[in-house]
Motif scaffolding. Sequence first.
Motif, mmCIF file in Angstrom:
data_model
loop_
_atom_site.group_PDB
_atom_site.id
_atom_site.type_symbol
_atom_site.label_atom_id
_atom_site.label_comp_id
_atom_site.label_asym_id
_atom_site.label_seq_id
_atom_site.Cartn_x
_atom_site.Cartn_y
_atom_site.Cartn_z
ATOM 1 N N PHE A 1 0.813 -1.209 0.000
ATOM 2 C CA PHE A 1 0.000 0.000 0.000
ATOM 3 C C PHE A 1 0.852 1.268 0.000
ATOM 4 C CE2 PHE A 1 -2.227 3.383 2.289
ATOM 5 C CZ PHE A 1 -3.382 3.493 1.530
ATOM 6 N N ASP A 2 1.830 1.358 0.878
ATOM 7 C CA ASP A 2 2.616 2.594 1.001
ATOM 8 C C ASP A 2 3.306 2.953 -0.306
ATOM 9 O OD1 ASP A 2 1.868 2.934 3.635
ATOM 10 O OD2 ASP A 2 3.589 1.828 4.434
ATOM 11 N N ASP A 3 3.869 1.961 -0.963
ATOM 12 C CA ASP A 3 4.555 2.203 -2.228
ATOM 13 C C ASP A 3 3.569 2.709 -3.286
ATOM 14 O OD1 ASP A 3 6.701 2.203 -4.062
ATOM 15 O OD2 ASP A 3 6.096 0.231 -4.810
ATOM 16 N N ALA A 4 2.378 2.087 -3.338
ATOM 17 C CA ALA A 4 1.364 2.525 -4.299
ATOM 18 C C ALA A 4 0.917 3.950 -4.002
ATOM 19 C CB ALA A 4 0.177 1.571 -4.256
ATOM 20 N N LEU A 5 0.747 4.290 -2.718
ATOM 21 C CA LEU A 5 0.300 5.624 -2.343
ATOM 22 C C LEU A 5 1.302 6.684 -2.791
ATOM 23 C CD1 LEU A 5 -1.648 7.540 -0.964
ATOM 24 C CD2 LEU A 5 -0.583 6.955 1.236
ATOM 25 N N GLU B 1 -9.896 -3.567 8.253
ATOM 26 C CA GLU B 1 -8.642 -3.355 7.517
ATOM 27 C C GLU B 1 -8.876 -2.411 6.340
ATOM 28 O OE1 GLU B 1 -5.235 -5.782 4.957
ATOM 29 O OE2 GLU B 1 -6.621 -6.884 6.259
ATOM 30 N N PHE B 2 -10.019 -2.621 5.649
ATOM 31 C CA PHE B 2 -10.314 -1.750 4.511
ATOM 32 C C PHE B 2 -10.485 -0.303 4.955
ATOM 33 C CE2 PHE B 2 -13.596 0.420 1.970
ATOM 34 C CZ PHE B 2 -12.872 0.556 0.781
ATOM 35 N N LYS B 3 -11.255 -0.085 6.011
ATOM 36 C CA LYS B 3 -11.478 1.277 6.487
ATOM 37 C C LYS B 3 -10.150 1.957 6.829
ATOM 38 C CE LYS B 3 -16.141 0.790 8.483
ATOM 39 N NZ LYS B 3 -16.907 0.803 9.763
ATOM 40 N N THR B 4 -9.268 1.224 7.485
ATOM 41 C CA THR B 4 -7.971 1.797 7.877
ATOM 42 C C THR B 4 -7.173 2.219 6.649
ATOM 43 O OG1 THR B 4 -7.926 0.445 9.885
ATOM 44 C CG2 THR B 4 -5.823 1.342 9.103
ATOM 45 N N LEU B 5 -7.059 1.305 5.676
ATOM 46 C CA LEU B 5 -6.274 1.615 4.479
ATOM 47 C C LEU B 5 -6.946 2.699 3.639
ATOM 48 C CD1 LEU B 5 -5.189 -1.983 3.360
ATOM 49 C CD2 LEU B 5 -3.791 -0.234 4.477
ATOM 50 N N ALA B 6 -8.269 2.659 3.526
ATOM 51 C CA ALA B 6 -8.979 3.656 2.727
ATOM 52 C C ALA B 6 -8.823 5.053 3.326
ATOM 53 C CB ALA B 6 -10.452 3.281 2.617
ATOM 54 N N GLU C 1 -7.105 8.307 1.465
ATOM 55 C CA GLU C 1 -7.772 9.599 1.315
ATOM 56 C C GLU C 1 -6.946 10.706 1.953
ATOM 57 O OE1 GLU C 1 -12.369 10.570 1.374
ATOM 58 O OE2 GLU C 1 -11.605 10.366 3.436
ATOM 59 N N SER C 2 -6.405 10.442 3.136
ATOM 60 C CA SER C 2 -5.579 11.434 3.818
ATOM 61 C C SER C 2 -4.319 11.731 3.016
ATOM 62 C CB SER C 2 -5.214 10.918 5.216
ATOM 63 O OG SER C 2 -4.345 11.824 5.864
ATOM 64 N N TYR D 1 -7.742 14.627 -0.930
ATOM 65 C CA TYR D 1 -9.081 14.936 -1.455
ATOM 66 C C TYR D 1 -9.992 13.735 -1.188
ATOM 67 C CZ TYR D 1 -7.247 12.357 -5.571
ATOM 68 O OH TYR D 1 -6.674 11.433 -6.416
ATOM 69 N N PRO D 2 -11.334 13.963 -1.181
ATOM 70 C CA PRO D 2 -12.250 12.876 -0.827
ATOM 71 C C PRO D 2 -12.295 11.777 -1.886
ATOM 72 C CG PRO D 2 -13.471 14.830 -1.495
ATOM 73 C CD PRO D 2 -12.034 15.248 -1.393
#
Length: 809
Positions: A588-592, A628-633, A637-638, A642-643
């Motif tokens: 995830f971090d790399d993709a972000l 887990e999804f809520k945390t990553l999502a 967003e943060s 933007y939303p």
Amino acid sequence: MYTITSVLQILSSEHYFLADDSWTISELVYDSRKIRDVKESVFFAIKSSRDGHQFIADAYDKGIRSFVISDIGFSISPYPDANFIWVEDTLKAIQALAAVHRKQFDIPVIGITGSNGKTIVKEWLYQLLTAEYNVYQSPKSYNSQLGVALSVWNLQADHTLAIIEAGISRPGEMEALQQMIDPSIGILTNLGTAHLEGFSSKNDKLIEKWKLFKHATQILFSSNYVPDAKSIRSGFTWGTNESDDFRILNISTDHAGSKITARYQQEEIDFVIPFQDKASVENAITCIIVMIQLGYDFSVIEQRIKGLKPLEMRLQLKKGKNNCSIIDDTYSNDLASLQIALDFLNQQNQHTQKSLILSGFADAKFTTKIMDKLIRLLNNQLLKRVVLIDRSLFGIITAINSEVLCYESTAELIADLPRIDFSNEAILIKGARKFHLEEVSQQLVEKSHDTVMEINLKAIESNLIQYRSLLRKDVKLMAMVKAFSYGSGGFEVANVLQFNKLDYLTVAFVDEGVELRKAGVTLPIMVLSPHEGTFDDMITYQLEPEIYSKRILNAFLQFLADIQFVDYPIHIKLDTGMHRLGFMANEFDDALITLQKSPQIKVVSVFSHLVASGDTTQKEFTAQQIQEFKTLADRLESGLGYPVLKHICNTTGIVNWPDAQLDMVRLGIGLYGIDLSDNGLHLESVSTLKTTISQIKKLNKEETVGYDRKGVLKRDSRIATVKIGYADGYDRRLGNGIGKMMIAGQIVPTIGNVCMDMCMLDITDITAHEGDEVIVFPDLIQTAKDIETIPYELLVGISSRVKRVYFYE
């Protein structure tokens, strides 16, 4: 003539704003998509599965300038030249208006209620009575709280008899319908089990339905269904009892129909009807006793009743020749049903050009007002061509804005069809039964073999409403139309969903999305499985890719950079446990970081897929997925600043995990009538696979049937060969008695191996004939269990060579 002032007086509202108190009212509108005549319309913002107040702006933009609303805080400042009337309940307001309108008519009004047969009886009575009366009938199945109001409103001064049906599903509903219909003649068709779940007992259901007859001077019903009805209120009964007013002595059937022998006032009478099934016989008897009550001679009744025609009670969408879409609505014609059919024509976006083939109205007594309304109705449609059949319509030719072709008869049109360039267009064929426009439809429809998949588009709407009712008002809805809409069709289903204002559609592959775009579908479309070779089409047709890996992300970013595109919408897929596609937590971090520094794209949504949302034994795992999804999502967003829309609920997730609805949900198999949640949803079946019997053989015991001699007969048998095989999608595992089909309501097993284009059924224990209709999957869920698969596989496996016929009841 009503004005907005008279409407205000009827509704007795003390809160209103009238910018123009001279505004006349002839049309009641509740749907901003179905506005026909803006100059004389008032819009009612009805709150149902969707709040009508959300569509006031749309109605205003289309020209509506009178509104009845209930939200006291609604701001009217953007609409300074519009009339507004505030009421407590907009549905009750439209009902009150209809009830006042009904009081203007001192004519026989027949009110029909019951569990089944209401619409058939209404349509048959229309056939039987139009020679003496200018009959008004409520359109199609407009029998609900809103439908009855719209039906009654269409009553005109020249009508001399009205037939209106009333349907209820729970206690307390009939009072409003009674006030609007107020029948002088009441008909109870039967009292079956339909909608019984809304009542504590069958008797409570009867009591509620009986309220329709509050002021009726004549009530007609069968004592066979309601033996104690006379204790509620006396009426005219038919049945087999000695005490019945119209006593049935005998009913005999043969291949041509049924003969009914009855006794009325000491006289024995015979009637012949061209039907054999029990429901049609009962509906015909109901029509007979209505005609008796209206004073018809038996000789007239006998003659007309034997001429009853079978009813195709639904509007059908078929694939036509020359890339046309044919809308077949040829069983009746009046202004109200024409309006409904034209609304459906307008939903069809697969063709930019649209034509209408229109017959005269059945035994209509034309007035200048009716002709003016017909002209306005046709001119509001932007039709390429109008084909008129019958001299009675020729007077409107010069007033129609479209190209007009005129024919005195259906035969004359059929002879001229080769000359008319019907191509690449949607064609509505709308006509009264006596004009036999089904013969025109047969000429224009693309031919196929006798195996068809019937798709009920109205059922899709009904299922959609059920799922919408489970959502919070701010939750968006994405519908899955991948895999040919689970076998139900492509643009035909997408058009219905677009008309019902969904937020997103989802397809599996780019070519599915391209097909929808070419068919005029404009909703945002997410593509689940994009690949590098399809990026050109993705951009050309404005499709939005699911990005599920670093490889596909980098490839798409490079493609966008090469064409200098910025802010292209994408959807990020997270893998929270399915382990099929998606970024894992450790990726995830790399993709972000890549997303943050890539102006070529804009993330529209982030989502994941629940593995076992319908499995109660997996609740802990599902809850873990959601968290887990809520945390990553939230981190995504943060990080983006933007939303972003967040969605994880699939069909069963919508029902079982309402707290996980988040910003959007994805509706799949439930939309198509398959309830896997086991939570009591009353979904309607969407698709019915049908075929016919090609041949019937009588075979002796110990003979064999089919390839490899697998079907061994253990008795003398009758074997039917039907026109469906594994090339049509009927799985070979369903051979040798595992598969079951239905003929005339009776279940029969397969015998022998399934062939490529056909298979065989053991019909020894039932009555069946060559050419009879066969329902291939009488119970789709059970059939799937029998071969250890899921309904999805059976639905999507139905071959494209099986013709899809769409209908809208």
